[in-house]
Design an enzyme around this catalytic site. Sequence first.
Site, PDB file in Angstrom:
ATOM      1  N   ASP A 211       0.902  -1.140   0.000  1.00 12.54           N
ATOM      2  CA  ASP A 211       0.000   0.000   0.000  1.00 12.54           C
ATOM      3  C   ASP A 211       0.946   1.196   0.000  1.00 12.54           C
ATOM      4  O   ASP A 211       1.591   1.475   1.012  1.00 12.54           O
ATOM      5  CB  ASP A 211      -0.881  -0.002   1.254  1.00 12.54           C
ATOM      6  CG  ASP A 211      -1.838   1.181   1.263  1.00 12.54           C
ATOM      7  OD1 ASP A 211      -1.573   2.152   0.530  1.00 12.54           O
ATOM      8  OD2 ASP A 211      -2.832   1.134   1.984  1.00 12.54           O
ATOM      9  N   HIS A 212       1.048   1.878  -1.135  1.00  9.20           N
ATOM     10  CA  HIS A 212       2.125   2.868  -1.277  1.00  9.20           C
ATOM     11  C   HIS A 212       2.027   3.975  -0.240  1.00  9.20           C
ATOM     12  O   HIS A 212       3.004   4.677   0.011  1.00  9.20           O
ATOM     13  CB  HIS A 212       2.162   3.443  -2.691  1.00  9.20           C
ATOM     14  CG  HIS A 212       1.005   4.327  -3.014  1.00  9.20           C
ATOM     15  ND1 HIS A 212      -0.153   3.839  -3.553  1.00  9.20           N
ATOM     16  CD2 HIS A 212       0.814   5.649  -2.849  1.00  9.20           C
ATOM     17  CE1 HIS A 212      -1.009   4.837  -3.723  1.00  9.20           C
ATOM     18  NE2 HIS A 212      -0.444   5.948  -3.307  1.00  9.20           N
ATOM     19  N   HIS A 274      -6.001   2.341   2.212  1.00  8.23           N
ATOM     20  CA  HIS A 274      -5.402   3.590   2.705  1.00  8.23           C
ATOM     21  C   HIS A 274      -6.039   4.050   4.025  1.00  8.23           C
ATOM     22  O   HIS A 274      -5.349   4.359   4.995  1.00  8.23           O
ATOM     23  CB  HIS A 274      -5.570   4.713   1.681  1.00  8.23           C
ATOM     24  CG  HIS A 274      -4.926   4.429   0.351  1.00  8.23           C
ATOM     25  ND1 HIS A 274      -3.880   3.562   0.210  1.00  8.23           N
ATOM     26  CD2 HIS A 274      -5.180   4.915  -0.882  1.00  8.23           C
ATOM     27  CE1 HIS A 274      -3.528   3.518  -1.070  1.00  8.23           C
ATOM     28  NE2 HIS A 274      -4.302   4.332  -1.750  1.00  8.23           N
TER      29      HIS A 274
END
Lengths: 524, 344
Positions: A211-212, A274
């Site tokens: 999850d960047h 996120h």
Amino acid sequence: MPAQGADTDSPALEPNPLREGSLTLQTPEPCCIVVFGATGDLTKRKLIPALLRLSAQKCLHPRTAIVGVSRRELTDEAFREELHAATLDEKSSAAGAEAAEWPRFAERLRYQTGSFEDPALFDTLAQRLQATERERGLPGNRIYYLAVPPAAFEPILRHLARPGFVPRHHAEAPWARVVIEKPFGHDLESARELNALVHSAFDERQVFRIDHYLGKESVQNILVLRLANGIFEPLWNNRYVDHVQITVAESIGVEGRAGYYEHAGVSRDILQNHLMQLLSLTAMEPPARFEAESIRDEKVKALRALAPLGPEDVAVRTVRAQYGPGAIAGASVPGYREETGVEPKSATETYLALRLELDNWRWAGVPFYLRSGKRLPKRATEIDLVFRHPPYALFRPAGITSFDPNVLRLRIQPDEGCSITFGSKTPGQALHIDPVRMDFFYVTSFGADPPEAYERLLLDVNRGDTTLFARRDEVELAWEVVDSITNAWGERGEPPLASYPAGRWGPREADALIQRDGRSWLRL
Amino acid sequence: MWKAAASAREGGGGIYRAALSNLVTPIDPESHRRLANVLVEVTRRHPSRLILVEIGRDEEPRELRGEVAALCHLRPAGGYICSEQIVLRGGTGSGPLIPSAVRSLLVGNLPITLLDLRAGPTPEWVEEIAERADLRLADSGHLPSGADRRRFWTRIADDAEGRVRDFAWSCLAPWREVVADAFDAARLASALRDVREVSIEVGAEIPCAPVPSLFAGWIASRLGWSSPDGDRGETRYRAADGPAVIRVTRREGSTGRNLQRVRFRARDAQRLDLTVTHEPDASVAAVEVAAPAANRYEIPFAERDLASMIVAEMHRHQPNPILRDAARFAVAVSLPDEGGEGAR
């Protein structure tokens, strides 16, 4: 088979007295990075630029190779040219050091054409990887990066489970690791199936679910802010915090991703990953140690503490909405149903607001308000801790009956940093209290924008550090929350899908959601 | 000044005035030429009120003159990030005036870094400023004699708070990393306890001089050796089970101090014989393992620019026991054709 190069006799590194006190981290081991989906947008926009920067910073081993795999027919040279054009020519911000690095970087690049469903591709790929490893003196370490749509996970993972691609134990040398991009499934059941499939080839410690957001400095700073400063952690609880707001706002629409988004909606696209990551990092207890499993254990505990949402709760504690036509930054934009690839009667939610509670000692009674949407006025991701008012209204006799609460705002993007809002006497004879703000910006304090998230994350994969990656149980717990909401929406149809004009901060129903509790959304 | 800057600037965006520290830097014409751009870059990466002090160019003996300017850097998102640069100049007799002038110009409640990268002796006024500095960063590679270096390293060794640092230590960082990597990459770290002989070859001098004595001191201290005793490029130690030695030699055809090659050998040469070579300007170091099993590989040699090394030291707030140990041992290391480092 290990090629000539660094020895790989022993699986674990011995304590090295010369490593003590090192300011920098260990140079990553040489490896072969296999990128499935090598001609895709993610590879061109994120992965290759990040790898190029790492190469320019000497954070990639000089012998490390990158093998792109995709359906399109390309030669090695054409692949290099395509990436060069995408990475440097169209990227005005490419620094001189990166341009200078390109010739050496290009030597790392190889390309293999084939269909992921075709077993012959993996026969050829195995030979190609062995040849590359011999040619560049690599010990056989591999990173398999799945930069592909979810539908391609299954055939790729099935073929990688064949002998020769992955050692069965995470500590075996040469090692193999797999990187999976979100979405990790589309609901709890599919996530479990995907995890089972991944584990048919890889041990959990070999799995890096990206999850960047977790690679962003500002996200990593959440723990530092809380736990490296004496003034914040004592206030980080229900005694001082009134409520928490977490916002992930996007100004863009679906941008050519309608096919995916129609099935995902904001709940699967943003909430499951996120928003849940930001919530767990904000709400977690301090870990026992600053290492991957301790941190991930505490994040999982925070998710487990989330009060279950029954269908009745979903009806009153969530808002779903879809944007209609409107204007963003002075330009007219179409509504969601007018976007290319979207069903004219689509019921996909592009906006979500919800109220969550954590059943634990620290956060009992403190609501967490989460919201995310597309076509909102601007791009902003922020976490706001809104503090309680002082216990005694000292200034009431002077006519001051209310003033703004203190807010600690963590800005994840853009303008990474944080701010504290507090009341101050307005200069003059009369007593007036106005809110003022103290700001910290990464760029002003440290003179440069923080590095791209993918740089940090790719380096961590190469080093085998899983701290900033989602663990299996984390992913599945987040899906439980999302499923409880989407299932209730599907079964009861409540709340109904609301609408908001593009360029506004969501529907009125979202304002009502928080106003029912006597609170309001903070301005972004 | 700030109003003038705001009205004079072109383009959009505001001016952000920023300071995370006070950076006090004594300069002379040579160091000013070498460091001018470096210091601008330092203030970009770590916004600081920069106070440059230059003595000896004025005929008037007891007078200080000052100039103030804004150092501004374009902010990626628009606008400028600015901090102040103050230049104090005076004649040779104005040294006693400087500490009081500097004290009055410091931003309160911010750390003070004294960055002294000049070659030559340290005047009294620098010592007086150093007493109040949170960080004193000087370069043993630029000190005029072995005796000066020995005094400086003794000060580092005695400094439990880690306020005194050696810039030569920063210059050694790529070497320290590459040597540690060489043993990790070859999975030979366990063999380090058997090392009894280290040979260091030095070559041409460069501006950022990784001083071989400090490097040798680091190796000896990390390997747990004791009782150093040096003469003519050879320093003998006591290891756990017998004698050990570090030799520093000039590499054939080269002069000066920078490191080029280091070789580690165990008492039983079949147990370990590993050489790391870095040719000047090469992006990799070559590692050659002769024993226990022949092997050869390369490791990235990540040289850093001066500004990033200075900023890294400003960001380090903890004492550095590894540097203290290395400095304590460096005092006794002998260089070629000399006695101890102190004899130079």
